[in-house]
Design a protein around this motif. Structure first.
Motif, short mmCIF file in Angstrom:
data_model
loop_
_atom_site.label_atom_id
_atom_site.label_comp_id
_atom_site.label_asym_id
_atom_site.label_seq_id
_atom_site.Cartn_x
_atom_site.Cartn_y
_atom_site.Cartn_z
N ASP A 77 4.78 -32.58 18.52
CA ASP A 77 3.99 -33.46 17.66
C ASP A 77 4.63 -33.63 16.28
N ALA A 78 5.65 -32.82 15.98
CA ALA A 78 6.29 -32.87 14.67
C ALA A 78 7.10 -34.16 14.48
N PRO A 132 -2.07 -23.53 17.37
CA PRO A 132 -0.73 -23.13 17.83
C PRO A 132 -0.46 -23.49 19.30
N LEU A 133 0.78 -23.75 19.56
CA LEU A 133 1.26 -23.97 20.92
C LEU A 133 1.81 -22.65 21.43
N PRO A 154 -5.11 -31.10 17.97
CA PRO A 154 -4.11 -31.70 17.08
C PRO A 154 -4.48 -31.55 15.61
N ALA A 155 -3.51 -31.80 14.75
CA ALA A 155 -3.76 -31.79 13.31
C ALA A 155 -4.72 -32.92 12.97
N ARG A 156 -5.64 -32.63 12.03
CA ARG A 156 -6.61 -33.65 11.60
C ARG A 156 -6.97 -33.44 10.14
N LYS A 157 -7.00 -34.54 9.43
CA LYS A 157 -7.47 -34.54 8.03
C LYS A 157 -6.85 -33.41 7.22
N GLY A 158 -5.54 -33.29 7.29
CA GLY A 158 -4.84 -32.28 6.51
C GLY A 158 -4.83 -30.89 7.11
N ARG A 159 -5.59 -30.66 8.18
CA ARG A 159 -5.58 -29.35 8.84
C ARG A 159 -4.48 -29.33 9.89
N GLY A 218 6.27 -29.39 23.46
CA GLY A 218 4.85 -29.10 23.51
C GLY A 218 4.04 -30.14 22.76
N LEU A 219 3.07 -30.71 23.44
CA LEU A 219 2.20 -31.72 22.83
C LEU A 219 0.76 -31.24 22.90
#
Length: 168
Positions: A129-130, A115-116, A106-111, A144-145
């Motif tokens: 997740d968007a 890709p799914l 998953p996205a973390r700390k601005g990263r 997609g999660l």
């Protein structure tokens, strides 16, 4: 009994929420089964037609129930089993949405998150997740999660087993 008290309290909360949203000029959206899969929304969708109810479920029957036009959007949750995959594909072919968890970080700390895949079992995948607003999901698509583990990703992935799909 306790069930009657729960229903009375929930009715009061939903009513207050509708009023608050009307005051703010927003549409109320409610997910009653955030930590369960009981189908609590079923008993409220007709009484509160101004609320958009959203749910995830592993119940194929409940997912099919919401395909009728209503204010209840249900995303079928794929569980990794062969039977669930067959039900998920059928549900997708009828225009439903299916949540599939992928072994993607998953996205973390601005990263951004990793890709799914573009497709799952031949059906297009979008980034679930968007947003969590299920009524906006495109029909016949996979939500997609990315797999999220608080700690110990490797151990958590092993424990999840076939529930988490590999990303090709």
């Amino acid at each position: 009994g306790a069930g009657d008290l729960f229903d009375a309290l929930l009715d009061s909360e939903l009513s207050a929420f509708v009023k608050r949203c009307a005051h703010n000029g927003t549409r109320p959206v409610v997910r009653l089964d955030g930590g369960s899969d009981l189908g609590l929304a079923r008993q409220w969708v007709d009484h509160y037609d101004m609320i958009e109810f959203v749910d995830y479920t592993k119940s194929h029957k409940r997912a099919l129930d919401q395909l009728k036009p209503s204010n209840w959007t249900v995303c079928y949750s794929y569980d990794g089993s062969v039977e669930s995959a067959l039900k998920a594909k059928r549900f997708l072919s009828w225009g439903g949405t299916v949540a599939v968890v992928f072994d993607a970080t998953p996205a973390r700390k601005g990263r951004p998150g990793s890709p799914l895949p573009a497709t799952w079992c031949g059906f297009p995948v979008f980034d679930g997740d968007a947003h969590d607003y299920l009524p906006a999901d495109p029909s016949g698509h996979v939500r997609g999660l990315r797999f999220k583990a608080a700690k110990g990703r490797t151990g958590a992935l092993e424990a999840a087993g076939s529930f988490v799909e590999d990303v090709p």
